[in-house]
Motif scaffolding. Sequence first.
Motif, PDB file in Angstrom:
ATOM      1  N   UNK A  22       0.836  -1.204   0.000  1.00 18.23           N
ATOM      2  CA  UNK A  22       0.000   0.000   0.000  1.00 18.23           C
ATOM      3  C   UNK A  22       0.870   1.253   0.000  1.00 18.23           C
ATOM      4  N   UNK A  23       1.953   1.218   0.787  1.00 16.37           N
ATOM      5  CA  UNK A  23       2.867   2.350   0.841  1.00 16.37           C
ATOM      6  C   UNK A  23       3.528   2.575  -0.521  1.00 16.37           C
ATOM      7  N   UNK A  28       3.995   5.903  -5.475  1.00 15.56           N
ATOM      8  CA  UNK A  28       3.968   6.050  -6.929  1.00 15.56           C
ATOM      9  C   UNK A  28       2.901   7.063  -7.346  1.00 15.56           C
ATOM     10  N   UNK A  29       1.710   6.943  -6.723  1.00 14.37           N
ATOM     11  CA  UNK A  29       0.607   7.851  -7.053  1.00 14.37           C
ATOM     12  C   UNK A  29       0.960   9.297  -6.749  1.00 14.37           C
ATOM     13  N   UNK A  30       1.676   9.516  -5.660  1.00 18.29           N
ATOM     14  CA  UNK A  30       2.042  10.866  -5.231  1.00 18.29           C
ATOM     15  C   UNK A  30       3.446  11.257  -5.696  1.00 18.29           C
ATOM     16  N   UNK A  31       3.920  10.624  -6.764  1.00 17.42           N
ATOM     17  CA  UNK A  31       5.289  10.847  -7.229  1.00 17.42           C
ATOM     18  C   UNK A  31       5.608  12.301  -7.548  1.00 17.42           C
ATOM     19  N   UNK A  33       4.252  14.914  -6.265  1.00 19.51           N
ATOM     20  CA  UNK A  33       4.321  15.685  -5.022  1.00 19.51           C
ATOM     21  C   UNK A  33       5.674  15.477  -4.347  1.00 19.51           C
ATOM     22  N   UNK A  34       6.100  14.217  -4.236  1.00 19.29           N
ATOM     23  CA  UNK A  34       7.375  13.945  -3.569  1.00 19.29           C
ATOM     24  C   UNK A  34       8.562  14.484  -4.378  1.00 19.29           C
ATOM     25  N   UNK A  35       8.360  14.664  -5.683  1.00 23.04           N
ATOM     26  CA  UNK A  35       9.419  15.241  -6.518  1.00 23.04           C
ATOM     27  C   UNK A  35       9.417  16.763  -6.485  1.00 23.04           C
ATOM     28  N   UNK A  36       8.400  17.340  -5.842  1.00 19.45           N
ATOM     29  CA  UNK A  36       8.344  18.786  -5.709  1.00 19.45           C
ATOM     30  C   UNK A  36       7.786  19.516  -6.910  1.00 19.45           C
ATOM     31  N   UNK A  37       7.048  18.823  -7.785  1.00 20.16           N
ATOM     32  CA  UNK A  37       6.515  19.468  -8.990  1.00 20.16           C
ATOM     33  C   UNK A  37       4.991  19.355  -9.065  1.00 20.16           C
ATOM     34  N   UNK A  38       4.338  19.288  -7.922  1.00 14.54           N
ATOM     35  CA  UNK A  38       2.881  19.178  -7.905  1.00 14.54           C
ATOM     36  C   UNK A  38       2.187  20.521  -7.685  1.00 14.54           C
ATOM     37  N   UNK A  39       2.956  21.604  -7.669  1.00 14.06           N
ATOM     38  CA  UNK A  39       2.375  22.934  -7.503  1.00 14.06           C
ATOM     39  C   UNK A  39       1.441  23.261  -8.666  1.00 14.06           C
ATOM     40  N   UNK A  40       0.296  23.865  -8.363  1.00 24.41           N
ATOM     41  CA  UNK A  40      -0.653  24.300  -9.390  1.00 24.41           C
ATOM     42  C   UNK A  40      -0.872  25.798  -9.220  1.00 24.41           C
ATOM     43  N   UNK A  41      -0.500  26.587 -10.233  1.00 24.05           N
ATOM     44  CA  UNK A  41      -0.690  28.029 -10.182  1.00 24.05           C
ATOM     45  C   UNK A  41      -2.087  28.397 -10.666  1.00 24.05           C
TER      46      UNK A  41
END
Length: 230
Positions: A22-23, A28-31, A33-41
Amino acid sequence: MFSAHPTESGDSDDVEGVDPEEFQQYFITQGRFTAGVATIYAPSMITAEAMFQHLAEGFPVGMRFHSAPVVRLADAKPVHLGHVARADGAWRLYIFADQKDPTGGDSHFRGLCEFLESDASPIKCFTPAGADPDSVIDVRAVFQQGHRDLAVDKMPSVLLPKKGKLGLVDYEKMFCPDPKADDIFALRGVNRETGCMVVVRPDQYVSHVLPLHGHEALADFFAGILIDAE
């Protein structure tokens, strides 16, 4: 989930632990975010409303430009589209061509390139005299045809800019799908029939998605944020 200890397989009584599978799936699903590129302007002067998002669903307006494998047309070199842009302060205009022959007169891609070469082009309006033609707005094209099926010398001049003191031609503006990887049009949900434009900010975040015939909308967008060249 990071701080919890992993559970043993089949141990349903350990309510404080985390199933490793599960972890892994959550990671993988939140990849992005963990890579720091999930920002939405949110929409602003430099980030347009996503009116034409359906033309390129894999390049969400306001989010980081999501790279994909391609082949450079001039020398058949496999590259990542998002990695070829330098951190030079220029805006990027990625043209994803429609299905028609890009060298033909009825191609929407060709019509867009003719506009970009005209006096009404934002490139002509906002590029200072004496500067390289791609120093403010860097135009790149991605075709649907294979790299063996297109002739570089028949492409529009906006994709073959002459640069530097010697005026040498830059042949590294055009790309095709990588036959050994996932097709970029399918991978990023780009409409094959119509193609589209993807405008990317200097910080590599998607600023706008437009149809290939949206010449006036493209010019208006840049007119709202760039200063006329003198």
